[in-house]
Write a protein that holds these residues in place. Structure first.
Motif, PDB file in Angstrom:
ATOM      1  N   ALA A  72      10.422 -24.567 -69.071  1.00 17.41           N
ATOM      2  CA  ALA A  72       9.659 -23.575 -68.307  1.00 17.41           C
ATOM      3  C   ALA A  72       8.965 -22.585 -69.240  1.00 17.41           C
ATOM      4  CB  ALA A  72      10.575 -22.837 -67.334  1.00 17.41           C
ATOM      5  N   VAL A  73       9.671 -22.134 -70.271  1.00  9.15           N
ATOM      6  CA  VAL A  73       9.086 -21.178 -71.221  1.00  9.15           C
ATOM      7  C   VAL A  73       7.922 -21.823 -71.977  1.00  9.15           C
ATOM      8  CG1 VAL A  73       9.513 -19.883 -73.351  1.00  9.15           C
ATOM      9  CG2 VAL A  73      11.134 -19.728 -71.454  1.00  9.15           C
ATOM     10  N   ALA A  74       8.096 -23.062 -72.423  1.00  5.34           N
ATOM     11  CA  ALA A  74       7.019 -23.745 -73.144  1.00  5.34           C
ATOM     12  C   ALA A  74       5.803 -23.930 -72.237  1.00  5.34           C
ATOM     13  CB  ALA A  74       7.494 -25.090 -73.679  1.00  5.34           C
ATOM     14  N   ALA A  75       6.026 -24.367 -71.009  1.00  8.37           N
ATOM     15  CA  ALA A  75       4.910 -24.553 -70.069  1.00  8.37           C
ATOM     16  C   ALA A  75       4.226 -23.221 -69.784  1.00  8.37           C
ATOM     17  CB  ALA A  75       5.411 -25.195 -68.777  1.00  8.37           C
ATOM     18  N   LEU A  76       5.025 -22.176 -69.594  1.00  7.30           N
ATOM     19  CA  LEU A  76       4.467 -20.849 -69.358  1.00  7.30           C
ATOM     20  C   LEU A  76       3.630 -20.405 -70.554  1.00  7.30           C
ATOM     21  CD1 LEU A  76       4.349 -18.117 -67.791  1.00  7.30           C
ATOM     22  CD2 LEU A  76       6.377 -17.453 -69.101  1.00  7.30           C
ATOM     23  N   PHE A  77       4.197 -20.490 -71.744  1.00  9.39           N
ATOM     24  CA  PHE A  77       3.468 -20.022 -72.927  1.00  9.39           C
ATOM     25  C   PHE A  77       2.143 -20.749 -73.081  1.00  9.39           C
ATOM     26  CE2 PHE A  77       2.024 -20.261 -77.248  1.00  9.39           C
ATOM     27  CZ  PHE A  77       1.911 -18.915 -77.550  1.00  9.39           C
ATOM     28  N   HIS A  78       2.169 -22.060 -72.987  1.00  7.15           N
ATOM     29  CA  HIS A  78       0.937 -22.812 -73.248  1.00  7.15           C
ATOM     30  C   HIS A  78      -0.094 -22.648 -72.136  1.00  7.15           C
ATOM     31  CE1 HIS A  78       2.277 -24.256 -77.033  1.00  7.15           C
ATOM     32  NE2 HIS A  78       3.385 -24.722 -76.492  1.00  7.15           N
ATOM     33  N   SER A  79       0.341 -22.457 -70.905  1.00  8.30           N
ATOM     34  CA  SER A  79      -0.635 -22.204 -69.840  1.00  8.30           C
ATOM     35  C   SER A  79      -1.271 -20.829 -70.042  1.00  8.30           C
ATOM     36  CB  SER A  79      -0.010 -22.336 -68.456  1.00  8.30           C
ATOM     37  OG  SER A  79       0.992 -21.366 -68.253  1.00  8.30           O
ATOM     38  N   VAL A  80      -0.465 -19.838 -70.431  1.00  9.63           N
ATOM     39  CA  VAL A  80      -1.015 -18.505 -70.691  1.00  9.63           C
ATOM     40  C   VAL A  80      -1.901 -18.525 -71.941  1.00  9.63           C
ATOM     41  CG1 VAL A  80      -0.434 -16.093 -71.233  1.00  9.63           C
ATOM     42  CG2 VAL A  80       0.874 -17.338 -69.504  1.00  9.63           C
ATOM     43  N   GLU A  81      -1.486 -19.284 -72.940  1.00  5.50           N
ATOM     44  CA  GLU A  81      -2.294 -19.423 -74.160  1.00  5.50           C
ATOM     45  C   GLU A  81      -3.677 -19.988 -73.827  1.00  5.50           C
ATOM     46  OE1 GLU A  81      -1.640 -21.427 -78.523  1.00  5.50           O
ATOM     47  OE2 GLU A  81      -1.073 -22.616 -76.767  1.00  5.50           O
ATOM     48  N   LEU A  82      -3.725 -21.006 -72.977  1.00  2.48           N
ATOM     49  CA  LEU A  82      -5.018 -21.591 -72.588  1.00  2.48           C
ATOM     50  C   LEU A  82      -5.854 -20.608 -71.785  1.00  2.48           C
ATOM     51  CD1 LEU A  82      -3.965 -25.250 -71.779  1.00  2.48           C
ATOM     52  CD2 LEU A  82      -5.265 -24.431 -73.757  1.00  2.48           C
ATOM     53  N   PHE A  83      -5.210 -19.817 -70.948  1.00  2.00           N
ATOM     54  CA  PHE A  83      -5.929 -18.784 -70.205  1.00  2.00           C
ATOM     55  C   PHE A  83      -6.473 -17.738 -71.186  1.00  2.00           C
ATOM     56  CE2 PHE A  83      -6.798 -15.257 -67.508  1.00  2.00           C
ATOM     57  CZ  PHE A  83      -7.043 -15.780 -66.251  1.00  2.00           C
ATOM     58  N   TRP A  84      -5.633 -17.354 -72.137  1.00  2.00           N
ATOM     59  CA  TRP A  84      -5.974 -16.330 -73.138  1.00  2.00           C
ATOM     60  C   TRP A  84      -7.216 -16.711 -73.951  1.00  2.00           C
ATOM     61  CZ3 TRP A  84      -5.174 -16.746 -78.614  1.00  2.00           C
ATOM     62  CH2 TRP A  84      -5.237 -15.550 -79.322  1.00  2.00           C
ATOM     63  N   VAL A  85      -7.321 -17.976 -74.348  1.00  2.00           N
ATOM     64  CA  VAL A  85      -8.478 -18.372 -75.172  1.00  2.00           C
ATOM     65  C   VAL A  85      -9.790 -18.292 -74.404  1.00  2.00           C
ATOM     66  CG1 VAL A  85      -7.149 -19.818 -76.762  1.00  2.00           C
ATOM     67  CG2 VAL A  85      -8.288 -20.879 -74.809  1.00  2.00           C
ATOM     68  N   LEU A 106       7.886 -18.251 -61.491  1.00  2.00           N
ATOM     69  CA  LEU A 106       9.005 -18.951 -62.135  1.00  2.00           C
ATOM     70  C   LEU A 106      10.365 -18.308 -61.865  1.00  2.00           C
ATOM     71  CD1 LEU A 106       7.395 -19.672 -65.608  1.00  2.00           C
ATOM     72  CD2 LEU A 106       8.015 -21.358 -63.868  1.00  2.00           C
ATOM     73  N   ARG A 107      10.381 -17.104 -61.351  1.00  2.00           N
ATOM     74  CA  ARG A 107      11.645 -16.386 -61.167  1.00  2.00           C
ATOM     75  C   ARG A 107      12.657 -17.136 -60.305  1.00  2.00           C
ATOM     76  NH1 ARG A 107      11.893 -11.232 -63.161  1.00  2.00           N
ATOM     77  NH2 ARG A 107       9.902 -10.380 -63.811  1.00  2.00           N
ATOM     78  N   GLY A 108      12.193 -17.985 -59.415  1.00  2.00           N
ATOM     79  CA  GLY A 108      13.105 -18.706 -58.534  1.00  2.00           C
ATOM     80  C   GLY A 108      13.798 -19.887 -59.183  1.00  2.00           C
ATOM     81  N   LEU A 109      13.470 -20.208 -60.434  1.00  2.00           N
ATOM     82  CA  LEU A 109      14.069 -21.383 -61.064  1.00  2.00           C
ATOM     83  C   LEU A 109      15.579 -21.309 -61.166  1.00  2.00           C
ATOM     84  CD1 LEU A 109      11.684 -22.339 -64.000  1.00  2.00           C
ATOM     85  CD2 LEU A 109      12.022 -23.512 -61.837  1.00  2.00           C
ATOM     86  N   ASP A 110      16.119 -20.121 -61.377  1.00  2.00           N
ATOM     87  CA  ASP A 110      17.572 -19.988 -61.495  1.00  2.00           C
ATOM     88  C   ASP A 110      18.262 -19.984 -60.141  1.00  2.00           C
ATOM     89  OD1 ASP A 110      17.721 -20.063 -64.223  1.00  2.00           O
ATOM     90  OD2 ASP A 110      17.490 -17.906 -64.449  1.00  2.00           O
ATOM     91  N   ASP A 111      17.484 -19.803 -59.076  1.00  2.00           N
ATOM     92  CA  ASP A 111      18.052 -19.815 -57.729  1.00  2.00           C
ATOM     93  C   ASP A 111      17.124 -20.627 -56.828  1.00  2.00           C
ATOM     94  OD1 ASP A 111      19.327 -19.399 -55.341  1.00  2.00           O
ATOM     95  OD2 ASP A 111      19.125 -17.212 -55.369  1.00  2.00           O
TER      96      ASP A 111
END
Length: 143
Positions: A72-85, A106-111
């Motif tokens: 989830a963190v990797a997907a989040l980072f890279h999607s935000v990175e692509l938005f950022w560019v 993503l907050r619901g992933l733990d529940d």
């Protein structure tokens, strides 16, 4: 420690702010890392970044959550990175808004039950119907 999505959000933002001076050339860097001869190095760097952020966010799990959170963190980072560019706005306010919305999602992933409860009635009704059909099919197969 307890898993903390706020720490994940802050870490992703901090990481991108740290490379802000290279923003104009970041798409070229992504292209270089996507070249076949660099994919292994890129995947390793992505996994290490996700692991560091997950650890900072309090992950000490030793079960399937260890993998789920890092994915989830990797997907989040890279999607935000692509938005950022693609964000030409000074201060990257659109990027940080996108990051906040993505983390909220993503907050619901733990529940998973809480996340499912947030779905609109249509999808929930469809999920229940599918579950009931699956149960009926299993009962018929056993009969």
């Amino acid at each position: 420690g307890e898993w903390d999505w706020d720490v994940v959000e802050a870490a992703v933002k901090t990481r991108l702010e740290a490379v802000e001076e290279y923003h104009a050339h970041w798409t070229q860097a992504i292209a270089v890392m996507a070249a076949p001869e660099n994919v292994t190095r890129a995947m390793k760097a992505s996994a290490e970044l996700a692991d560091e952020i997950a650890y900072l966010a309090g992950d000490r799990s030793t079960d399937i959550k260890w993998y789920q959170r890092r994915a989830a963190v990797a997907a989040l980072f890279h999607s935000v990175e692509l938005f950022w560019v693609t964000d030409a706005r000074l201060g990257r306010f659109d990027t940080w808004s996108f990051l906040s919305r993505a983390v909220r999602g993503l907050r619901g992933l733990d529940d998973p039950a809480a996340a499912a409860a947030d779905l609109p009635p249509g999808p929930m009704a469809a999920l229940h119907a599918l579950a009931e059909q699956g149960g009926a099919a299993a009962r018929m197969a056993r009969a």
